[in-house]
Design an enzyme around this catalytic site. Structure first.
Site: not given
Ligand code: LAN
Length: 725
Positions: A445
């Protein structure tokens, strides 16, 4: 005269790299007095307002615009960087910073006393009345949150007999002691030496040697799970552990109800406090663990060596691909531990890791926190740019728009990562990442929002269609390559394994972590981008795009719930999912899609019913983060600007196709609510936390409070005549 050195200085670069510099000579009292100018009270709102950054960037800025929309863009332009992106607090989770504090202690790479003070300030600011800490700033106390903060505070010099520490310890002991910490907490404690590796279920490094064709091979995991369990397996396989200093021995004696040497570590493996248990580990996982733990007694040395060699090679590759930023805050820290263990604290890899730590840290009025990523630069900027360009005030903010576009333009991925197939990476060229180009992991996205932004720029004559064509074709190719068999799009990669793999999810606190599922939001963004691309470049892969769009729209229609709403996986919650779905369905109708036209119209009509039924008496919408956790709509105590903006944006889209007066009325009152939320300086009030991951952990998106209300006000201004009819 020489200027006094600022206590806290914000730095940002053209490529989006951003971090805070803390005067290492600053003393605690000075720092507290400085941050104390901004009030913070977690009881009022645990989500800090980012007052420090905003005040440094905009000062006492007074907007002069005639309308709320203009004043809003004046404020928001004032906090944009020269490089074009919008910095902001991306904190929220409470388990990240302790991981870094532990890694800093184990590797003897301490923070400066000033930084340590700011970290403590943050942790103490978020301690709850019952003495504990949540998984995230808004959640109730958990063992994970409490043990991690308690141990961190001890490592940072807090005395065990301080009243707040006593309360925290009492919470821990009253809830079963630190053996009831969920598995990720056990991992950190084991590395620190305050828990035994024997008390951890096997992380089975040999799983990397399994045949690739098996559905359980970790190459198929969601990339975040893959990249976290990878260095965890290294630490487990090597039983990485810091020095047992007298402080560690004290901690060992403080967090368990029994003397440390009397703890039954085997029994502790599956022990998890009820407060933390969101995802119940399955029976299959428990049985599997029995075998894997047995294998740990007599691991085959050659296999173990080969597995750990490959894991270290993979850790190095991930570091290299991301210039040591790594995909996220968890593997950044654990990879740091791996290279420290493998190459030593004076090695280049370890030093490069340390150099990146500061990019994960953020300073708010509540203190210094660790963020969920190295920032949300591209994501916020792409939304802000589209919001501005859709509004009739865009021509008054040409500098803002040009800077934002420059950032988006520079952040597209131009080169393939080295050995990307060997390390199970999908293609990258043409994609956009969430934060910065050096980070570089493309996301479906983010690619779509980047591409939509570039196409918007072309439509407004800000960019040249022909020059951009090769780069935008690459984005289109990439988006097409990301579509799953079910017609939807996942987050970073294709879905690589069946859903039953979730049965092996070992994390008690996160749901849906094992595979990259298809999401309404990611699918909607990809669909909108493909349709927009097709309008701009109708000759390129038109048949493939049409097929992809039809399948994608069918997927979105299929995700609508019986009440007419859509669940959102990455922000709170149904208003967010519904906004994405409505954008995709409306884009399809405006693109001229015919095959599913009636179904789209009926679905939008139902979406209107859903939204209208959830409207609060003040004309706005407010959703609690609990919607994400329980997967059913939980209203907030009062309307929230961001939820209201998503609902208003959706209703305006719906109205274009279903022009019913009650929809227009709801839009008018929503807009009045949003205008009422605006402050004199053009900013909007900070409300509850907006973001989420894995259903259970919330994350702050500070710029949402500006982007979405302004987007709604801009769309409203552009549509005013239509809506007034
Ligand atoms: C994010 C941040 C961005 C987010 C969007 C782009 C908004 C979404 O549409 C797709 C998923 C994504 C990329 C996403 C996935 C999970 C993340 C990477 C996070 C919320 C930021 C932090 C999180 C990550 C998994 C945190 C660490 C924790 C774990 C369980 C590994």
């Amino acid at each position: 005269m020489e200027q006094p050195r600022p206590l806290l200085r914000f730095c940002s670069r053209q490529d989006g790299t951003q971090y805070w510099e803390v005067d290492p000579h600053a003393v605690a009292g000075e720092l507290d007095a400085y941050l104390g100018r901004f009030s913070f009270d977690r009881k009022q709102c645990p989500n800090a307002t980012d007052a420090l950054y905003r005040s440094l960037a905009a000062g006492n800025f007074i907007p002069s615009g005639q309308t709320p929309l203009e004043r809003g863009w004046e404020h928001f332009s004032a906090v944009q960087t020269e490089g074009g992106h919008w910095p902001g607090d991306y904190g929220g989770p409470m388990f990240l910073l302790p991981g870094l504090v532990i890694a800093a202690y184990v590797t003897r790479s301490p923070f400066s006393p000033a930084e340590q003070h700011l970290i403590k300030r943050y942790m103490l600011n978020h301690q709850q009345d019952d003495g504990g800490w949540g998984l995230h700033i808004e959640g109730p106390s958990t063992m994970f949150g409490t043990v991690m903060q308690y141990v961190s505070l001890r490592l940072l010099g807090e005395r065990a007999d301080a009243p707040h520490m006593t309360r925290a310890r009492e919470w821990i002991l009253a809830h079963g002691g630190a053996t009831a910490t969920p598995s990720w907490g056990k991992f950190y404690l084991a590395v620190l030496g305050a828990y035994e590796w024997e008390g951890c279920n096997s992380l089975f490094p040999e799983m990397w040697l399994l045949p690739h064709s098996l559905p359980v091979h970790p190459w198929r995991y969601w990339c975040h799970a893959r990249m976290v369990y990878l260095p965890m397996a290294y630490c487990f396989g090597n039983r990485v552990r810091g020095e047992i200093t007298p402080l560690i021995t004290e901690i060992q004696s403080e967090i368990y109800p029994l003397p440390y040497r009397d703890i039954n570590w085997t029994a502790a493996r599956d022990h998890c406090a009820a407060t933390d248990l969101y995802h119940h580990p399955s029976l299959i996982l428990k049985i599997l663990n029995i075998f894997l733990n047995l294998y740990e007694k007599w691991p085959v040395p050659a296999w173990r060596r080969r597995a750990l060699d490959f894991i270290l090679q993979y850790v190095n590759a991930e570091d290299d691909h991301t210039q040591y930023i790594d995909i996220g805050p968890v593997n950044q820290v654990i990879n740091s531990l791996c290279v420290w263990h493998a190459y030593g604290s004076e090695s280049q890899p370890f030093k490069k890791h340390r150099e990146r730590w500061k990019e994960y840290l953020w300073i708010g009025e509540d203190g210094m926190k660790m963020q969920g990523y190295n920032g949300s630069q591209l994501w916020d900027t792409a939304f802000a740019f589209q919001a501005l360009m859709e509004s009739p005030v865009a021509e008054k903010f040409t500098a803002t728009a040009a800077k934002a576009l420059g950032y988006i333009d520079r952040t597209q991925v131009r080169e393939e990562v080295r050995d990307h197939k060997k390390f199970y990476r999908h293609d990258s060229v043409g994609g956009w990442p969430f934060s910065t180009a050096p980070h570089g992991w493309p996301i479906t996205d983010c690619t779509a929002e980047g591409l939509k932004s570039m196409l918007t720029a072309i439509a407004h004559g800000m960019a040249d269609k022909h020059t951009l064509e090769p780069r935008l074709r690459a984005s289109c190719d990439l988006l097409l390559s990301f579509q799953n068999k079910d017609g939807g799009w996942a987050s970073y990669e294709l879905t690589r394994a069946p859903e039953w793999l979730e049965l092996l999810n070992p994390s008690e606190v996160f749901g849906n972590i094992m595979i990259d599922y298809t999401y309404t939001e990611c699918s909607s963004a990809a669909l909108q981008a493909l349709m927009h691309f097709n309008k701009t470049y109708p000759d390129y892969r038109s048949a493939a795009i049409t097929g992809a769009v039809e399948r994608g729209i069918r997927f979105i229609l299929g995700k609508q719930q019986s009440d007419g709403g859509w669940y959102g996986s990455w922000a709170v919650c149904f208003t967010y999912g519904t906004w994405f779905a409505c954008e995709a369905l409306s884009a399809y109708l405006r693109w001229g899609g015919t095959a599913q036209r009636d179904a789209c119209l009926a679905s939008l009509r139902k979406a209107a019913d859903f939204l209208l039924s959830r409207r609060l008496s003040d004309g706005g919408w407010g959703e609690s983060y609990k919607s994400c956790v329980y997967k059913k709509y939980v209203p907030a105590a009062r309307s929230q600007a961001v939820n209201t903006a998503w609902a208003a944006l959706s209703l305006m889209r719906i109205y274009t196709h279903v022009p019913e007066p009650q929809i227009a009325d709801a839009v008018h009152t929503a807009v009045a609510f949003l205008e009422g939320e605006q402050q004199a300086n053009g900013d909007f009030r900070q409300e509850h936390i907006n973001g989420v991951f894995n259903h259970n952990c919330m994350i702050t998106y500070i710029n949402y409070r500006n982007i979405f209300p302004l987007w709604a006000l801009g769309r409203y201004a552009a549509m005013r005549e239509t809506l007034a009819k």
